[in-house]
Motif scaffolding. Structure first.
Motif, PDB file in Angstrom:
ATOM      1  N   PRO A 273       3.334   1.770   5.309  1.00  6.21           N
ATOM      2  CA  PRO A 273       2.270   0.703   5.323  1.00  6.21           C
ATOM      3  C   PRO A 273       1.790   0.957   7.175  1.00  6.21           C
ATOM      4  CG  PRO A 273       3.632  -0.196   3.365  1.00  6.21           C
ATOM      5  CD  PRO A 273       3.888   1.592   3.633  1.00  6.21           C
ATOM      6  N   LEU A 274       1.221   0.771   8.021  1.00 11.18           N
ATOM      7  CA  LEU A 274       1.147   1.166   9.328  1.00 11.18           C
ATOM      8  C   LEU A 274       0.297   0.315  10.030  1.00 11.18           C
ATOM      9  CD1 LEU A 274       1.604   2.246  12.049  1.00 11.18           C
ATOM     10  CD2 LEU A 274      -0.323   4.123  11.174  1.00 11.18           C
ATOM     11  N   GLY A 339      -3.545   3.004   3.466  1.00 12.67           N
ATOM     12  CA  GLY A 339      -1.935   1.757   3.831  1.00 12.67           C
ATOM     13  C   GLY A 339      -1.977   1.119   5.328  1.00 12.67           C
ATOM     14  N   LEU A 340      -3.490   2.091   5.863  1.00 11.65           N
ATOM     15  CA  LEU A 340      -3.658   1.669   7.319  1.00 11.65           C
ATOM     16  C   LEU A 340      -4.680  -0.131   7.791  1.00 11.65           C
ATOM     17  CD1 LEU A 340      -3.617   1.767  10.802  1.00 11.65           C
ATOM     18  CD2 LEU A 340      -5.745   3.213  10.093  1.00 11.65           C
ATOM     19  N   TYR A 341      -3.433  -0.793   8.247  1.00  8.02           N
ATOM     20  CA  TYR A 341      -4.426  -2.288   8.849  1.00  8.02           C
ATOM     21  C   TYR A 341      -4.075  -2.793   9.781  1.00  8.02           C
ATOM     22  CZ  TYR A 341      -2.660  -2.402   4.085  1.00  8.02           C
ATOM     23  OH  TYR A 341      -1.568  -2.035   2.177  1.00  8.02           O
ATOM     24  N   PHE A 382       4.437 -10.665   5.343  1.00  7.52           N
ATOM     25  CA  PHE A 382       4.727 -10.383   4.437  1.00  7.52           C
ATOM     26  C   PHE A 382       4.127 -11.223   3.492  1.00  7.52           C
ATOM     27  CE2 PHE A 382       7.788  -9.274   8.361  1.00  7.52           C
ATOM     28  CZ  PHE A 382       8.389  -7.865   8.068  1.00  7.52           C
ATOM     29  N   GLY A 383       3.842 -12.668   3.673  1.00  5.73           N
ATOM     30  CA  GLY A 383       3.392 -13.083   2.978  1.00  5.73           C
ATOM     31  C   GLY A 383       2.825 -12.379   1.204  1.00  5.73           C
ATOM     32  N   PRO A 384       2.231 -12.579   0.517  1.00  2.72           N
ATOM     33  CA  PRO A 384       1.184 -12.728  -0.662  1.00  2.72           C
ATOM     34  C   PRO A 384       0.671 -11.406  -0.147  1.00  2.72           C
ATOM     35  CG  PRO A 384       2.057 -14.758  -1.093  1.00  2.72           C
ATOM     36  CD  PRO A 384       2.752 -14.140   0.673  1.00  2.72           C
ATOM     37  N   GLY A 385       0.463 -10.644  -0.808  1.00  2.77           N
ATOM     38  CA  GLY A 385      -1.307  -9.517  -0.284  1.00  2.77           C
ATOM     39  C   GLY A 385      -0.541  -8.660   0.982  1.00  2.77           C
ATOM     40  N   GLY A 386       0.376  -9.709   2.040  1.00  2.94           N
ATOM     41  CA  GLY A 386      -0.141  -8.639   3.085  1.00  2.94           C
ATOM     42  C   GLY A 386       0.018  -6.796   3.412  1.00  2.94           C
ATOM     43  N   PRO A 387       0.330  -6.352   4.595  1.00  5.74           N
ATOM     44  CA  PRO A 387       0.467  -5.385   4.510  1.00  5.74           C
ATOM     45  C   PRO A 387       2.323  -4.698   4.320  1.00  5.74           C
ATOM     46  CG  PRO A 387      -0.083  -6.059   6.857  1.00  5.74           C
ATOM     47  CD  PRO A 387      -0.576  -7.526   5.448  1.00  5.74           C
ATOM     48  N   PHE A 388       2.635  -5.938   4.927  1.00  6.11           N
ATOM     49  CA  PHE A 388       3.860  -6.019   4.487  1.00  6.11           C
ATOM     50  C   PHE A 388       4.827  -6.304   3.140  1.00  6.11           C
ATOM     51  CE2 PHE A 388       5.185  -4.641   9.647  1.00  6.11           C
ATOM     52  CZ  PHE A 388       4.408  -3.895   9.477  1.00  6.11           C
ATOM     53  N   SER A 389       4.003  -6.709   2.805  1.00  3.26           N
ATOM     54  CA  SER A 389       4.893  -7.578   1.341  1.00  3.26           C
ATOM     55  C   SER A 389       5.071  -6.987   0.824  1.00  3.26           C
ATOM     56  CB  SER A 389       3.773  -8.719   0.382  1.00  3.26           C
ATOM     57  OG  SER A 389       2.141  -7.507  -0.192  1.00  3.26           O
ATOM     58  N   ALA A 390       5.807  -6.866  -0.403  1.00  7.59           N
ATOM     59  CA  ALA A 390       6.390  -5.720  -1.432  1.00  7.59           C
ATOM     60  C   ALA A 390       5.750  -5.404  -2.196  1.00  7.59           C
ATOM     61  CB  ALA A 390       7.130  -6.502  -2.827  1.00  7.59           C
ATOM     62  N   ALA A 391       3.768  -6.145  -2.663  1.00  7.20           N
ATOM     63  CA  ALA A 391       2.653  -4.944  -3.180  1.00  7.20           C
ATOM     64  C   ALA A 391       1.877  -5.918  -2.731  1.00  7.20           C
ATOM     65  CB  ALA A 391       3.065  -5.560  -5.015  1.00  7.20           C
TER      66      ALA A 391
END
Length: 392
Positions: A273-274, A339-341, A382-391
């Motif tokens: 994720p970038l 994976g680019l945001y 890091f929140g739900p649906g964010g580019p750095f969230s677990a999913a």
């Protein structure tokens, strides 16, 4: 220096240092953390600003396990000051115990480096070794982190405790590699641990490597290669403000340079994720090109833009132009790179924030704004649906 009564000395080794890309053993036998690897340091052409920024250890910390109730670190610091400007407060060493803030201290002594902002010249006055001390810690087994100041170059000379220490094996947390300007390095935050990327990393529960370079986030190829070659699970690059306030390139060069920078990162991290982040609000450069220059008033520094807005039509960059171009580039690349945001920096600090928390020097956010930016980035990335969230 000799052991303090009741304390034992532990040799300082590379495995006690986190957040640095390289650790140099200096002539005095100390450890000097670097945030650029040796290969990159050989390629920036003697630029004093880069040399200073990459040795200011933003995000770098000593990490170890111990039952110690007292910890001392001898340091040789280099304090950066500016001619005609009151000295900044001493850099803060933040203590974290098992990931939670547990104290703050400063060091005395050190070399004083005075920079003349009018021509970039420097004068250094040598000073003695200082000591950072924390005491009254709980006597249980714990992980100790000591965050080094982002404003001071720090040579680590000796570590003393009243109980043995052991290095902490890396692993268990995702690694977030971030690159940006002085705002990401820390600017007017209270400490490295309270700069906005560090606060966001705490929200996300990730290991931060802060490769932000004050005044020097300039799409340099050696920086891109450092990002490419550094193991990471998450990567972000905050692009734009230094390019504008240095008046470094025109729009024709900016687009290809961004593509090349991202291409280089993707050579080493093809699917990581970038996240590309555009500049936060800076009114003096929103519509006016650089260069930016300091103005001295009542012993304070404030920045102004010297460019002519009419030259935007000729390709000069402003923050508005940079945001539009970054949004376009990321949208086009994301079609083939899922994976680019992209994050508009105005989401972190915009007009409403400026009205409430204005930039003290017209360029850098203050400590309260850093806290707000860290909270917002943490919730977004890091929140739900964010580019750095677990999913994501």
């Amino acid at each position: 220096m000799d052991d303090s009564p009741g304390l034992i000395t532990t040799p300082l080794t590379d495995d006690l240092v986190r957040g640095a890309l390289d650790v140099e053993r200096t002539a005095r036998g100390a450890l000097l953390p670097h945030r650029l690897p040796a290969r990159a340091r050989a390629q920036f052409g003697g630029d004093e600003q880069v040399a200073q920024a990459e040795t200011q250890p933003s995000g770098v910390r000593l990490v170890f396990r111990t039952r110690a109730t007292a910890v001392e670190v001898d340091v040789q610091r280099a304090v950066i000051g500016y001619r005609g400007v009151p000295p900044r407060p001493d850099g803060a060493y933040d203590l974290h115990i098992d990931g939670e803030p547990a104290g703050r201290a400063t060091a005395s002594g050190g070399d004083l480096v005075t920079v003349d902002l009018s021509d970039g010249s420097q004068e250094t006055v040598p000073g003695p070794v200082g000591t950072v001390r924390f005491e009254g810690l709980a006597g249980r087994e714990k992980t100790v982190e000591i965050w080094l100041p982002y404003t001071e170059i720090t040579e680590l000379i000796a570590l003393r405790t009243d109980a043995p220490v052991a290095a902490v094996e890396p692993g268990g947390r995702r690694v977030w590699l971030h690159h940006g300007s002085s705002i990401s390095q820390g600017s007017a935050a209270d400490s490295s641990a309270t700069a906005w990327p560090a606060l966001a990393a705490a929200v996300g529960g990730v290991e931060l490597i802060n490769l932000s370079l004050g005044g020097s986030a300039l799409l340099d190829p050696y920086t891109a290669r450092a990002l490419r070659d550094t193991p990471a699970d998450l990567i972000s690059v905050k692009i734009g403000i230094n390019l504008v306030n240095r008046d470094l390139m025109r729009l024709r060069a900016f687009g290809p340079a961004v593509h090349g920078f991202l291409d280089t990162i993707r050579e080493g991290h093809p699917t990581t994720p970038l996240l590309v982040i555009s500049p936060i609000l800076c009114p003096v450069q929103e519509e006016t090109p650089g260069p930016a220059a300091p103005e001295f008033s009542e012993e304070e520094v404030q920045f102004t833009a010297l460019g002519d807005p009419s030259e935007v039509a000729l390709g000069k960059l402003t923050l508005r132009v940079v945001r539009e171009e970054l949004a376009r580039i990321v949208a086009e690349r994301a079609a083939d790179d899922p994976g680019l945001y992209y994050l508009d920096g105005l989401e972190l600090y915009g007009e409403a924030d400026f009205a409430e928390l204005p930039l003290p020097d017209r360029l850098h956010p203050d400590a309260a704004a850093h806290r707000r930016m860290g909270e917002r980035f943490g919730a977004y990335a890091f929140g739900p649906g964010g580019p750095f969230s677990a999913a994501p």
